[in-house]
Scaffold this active site. Sequence first.
Site, PDB file in Angstrom:
ATOM      1  N   SER A  58       0.045   4.212   2.829  1.00  0.00           N
ATOM      2  CA  SER A  58       0.308   4.143   4.268  1.00  0.00           C
ATOM      3  C   SER A  58       1.742   3.659   4.459  1.00  0.00           C
ATOM      4  CB  SER A  58      -0.678   3.200   4.967  1.00  0.00           C
ATOM      5  OG  SER A  58      -0.453   1.851   4.581  1.00  0.00           O
ATOM      6  N   TYR A  65      -9.229   2.999  12.164  1.00  0.00           N
ATOM      7  CA  TYR A  65      -9.888   2.828  10.868  1.00  0.00           C
ATOM      8  C   TYR A  65     -11.281   3.440  10.933  1.00  0.00           C
ATOM      9  CZ  TYR A  65      -6.148  -0.281   9.463  1.00  0.00           C
ATOM     10  OH  TYR A  65      -4.932  -0.798   9.133  1.00  0.00           O
ATOM     11  N   TRP A  75       1.679  -4.333   9.287  1.00  0.00           N
ATOM     12  CA  TRP A  75       1.068  -5.087  10.371  1.00  0.00           C
ATOM     13  C   TRP A  75       0.628  -6.457   9.879  1.00  0.00           C
ATOM     14  CZ3 TRP A  75      -3.870  -6.858   9.920  1.00  0.00           C
ATOM     15  CH2 TRP A  75      -4.830  -6.082   9.249  1.00  0.00           C
ATOM     16  N   ASP A 128      -1.913   5.913  -5.007  1.00  0.00           N
ATOM     17  CA  ASP A 128      -2.237   4.994  -3.913  1.00  0.00           C
ATOM     18  C   ASP A 128      -2.560   3.610  -4.471  1.00  0.00           C
ATOM     19  OD1 ASP A 128      -3.171   3.662  -1.710  1.00  0.00           O
ATOM     20  OD2 ASP A 128      -4.785   5.075  -1.242  1.00  0.00           O
ATOM     21  N   ASN A 139       2.971   1.653   7.551  1.00  0.00           N
ATOM     22  CA  ASN A 139       3.275   0.614   8.547  1.00  0.00           C
ATOM     23  C   ASN A 139       3.084  -0.789   7.988  1.00  0.00           C
ATOM     24  OD1 ASN A 139       2.238   3.080  10.325  1.00  0.00           O
ATOM     25  ND2 ASN A 139       3.568   1.786  11.585  1.00  0.00           N
ATOM     26  N   THR A 185      -5.967   1.334  -3.306  1.00  0.00           N
ATOM     27  CA  THR A 185      -7.382   1.563  -3.603  1.00  0.00           C
ATOM     28  C   THR A 185      -7.695   1.263  -5.074  1.00  0.00           C
ATOM     29  OG1 THR A 185      -9.232   3.113  -3.496  1.00  0.00           O
ATOM     30  CG2 THR A 185      -7.080   4.055  -3.936  1.00  0.00           C
ATOM     31  N   ASP A 187       0.811  -1.201   0.000  1.00  0.00           N
ATOM     32  CA  ASP A 187       0.000   0.000   0.000  1.00  0.00           C
ATOM     33  C   ASP A 187       0.856   1.268   0.000  1.00  0.00           C
ATOM     34  OD1 ASP A 187      -2.079   1.811   0.367  1.00  0.00           O
ATOM     35  OD2 ASP A 187      -2.151   1.492   2.536  1.00  0.00           O
TER      36      ASP A 187
END
Length: 377
Positions: A88, A126, A92, A266, A90, A269, A85
């Site tokens: 963003s 979120y 996880w 991005d 991070n 999306t 992505d």
Amino acid sequence: MKFATLAVAFVGMANVAEALVKIPLTKMKTMRQTYKENGLEVVHDPAAKYAPGADPIHIHNYMDAQFFGPVTAGTPPQTFNVVYDTGSSNLWLPSSTCTGCGKHPLYDSSKSSTYHKNGTSWAIQYGSGPVSGFLSADSVGVGAVTVTDQTFAEVNNVKGLGLAYSVGKFDGILGLAFPAISVDHIPPVFVSMVAQGLVPEPVFAFYLSDTAGVDGELDFGGIDPLHFTGDLSYVPLSSETYWEVTLGGINIDGASQTKTTKAIVDSGTSLIAGPKDEVKALAKAVGAFPFLHGEYLINCDKLKTGKNVDIMLGGKNYTLTPKDYIIPDASLCLFGFVGIDVPAPAGPLWILGDPFIRKFYTVFDYGKKRLGFALAA
Ligand SMILES: *[C@@H]1O[C@H](CO)[C@@H](O)[C@H](O)[C@H]1NC(C)=O
Ligand SMILES: *[C@@H]1O[C@H](CO)[C@@H](O)[C@H](O)[C@H]1NC(C)=O
């Protein structure tokens, strides 16, 4: 002499091509599609990914994420599918301590010889709630390379992603934007990869394909000339948060459709998003009509007769034809643009998602702080 130089040049190129770290990307149904097919109401506002909250620009949802690829954590490697992505920063992964993670594989630090405990609690907000857990560090395998001692979040509460996470295809998120928007300023995976000298060049590039059997490819460490035609055109970044550039304009038949001056690319999306009032006018100009949640439908006949949309970046037109921005969905056709008001300071901005990247191979040049575009091949 000339031959010798050429030979050396070719050897050099071959080495770079070999050194590219290639990640195959797989297309999935977006959570939005899954919700719709199951007759569930879409509860997330797509704007939530960019809305302000406890931490201004860190709020995401992944209702519209469409591509995922593999990543591993630990030694021996434990495999996960993540959304790579660029919106963003991070990483996880679902934790072995997660009780609500459905059938997703769970990262188990007790099975890894390279695990380093951190334990600091971590959370991201979120649309419908938090996703949270704690930090850990371990080796992270991206294609053929292994990033050592990468700090990431082991997530054990996924309520913020809603019901669809438990049935969704992706296990976690691997953020490729800048450290400035990384929650807790944890160095993003690509930044670690560059710092550890694992890639020949500090760039990565996305290729999304329509070819059967190949959904897409993400290349770390260089560009793959097989994935585009013509020359790459570069545009300097206007901010090192998201991958943001100055938007020169959006035109239909030469008529301006936007006053907004920023755009981000991005990969997380499946749509192209812009300010609600501007997308409303754009939809009207191409003959799309409002549907639900900021989305629009368009008559499938427009695939043949619709207008082009010209997106200006760095003084060049990037033209989307109806085939590029109309998404056939069963008997309906979805307009590939959606209205999202991203609040200041990040917004207002346009979000160039998959329909744009599919048409234009996109190079994310971390070293030279610029984006490069060329017609995808
Ligand atoms: C946990 O990770 C954070 C972010 O990288 C770092 O600042 C912190 O020092 C780490 N804490 C421990 C105990 O390793
Ligand atoms: C971009 O396309 C528009 C038509 O929508 C045209 O008016 C304009 O001159 C083009 N600009 C460039 C730089 O090609």
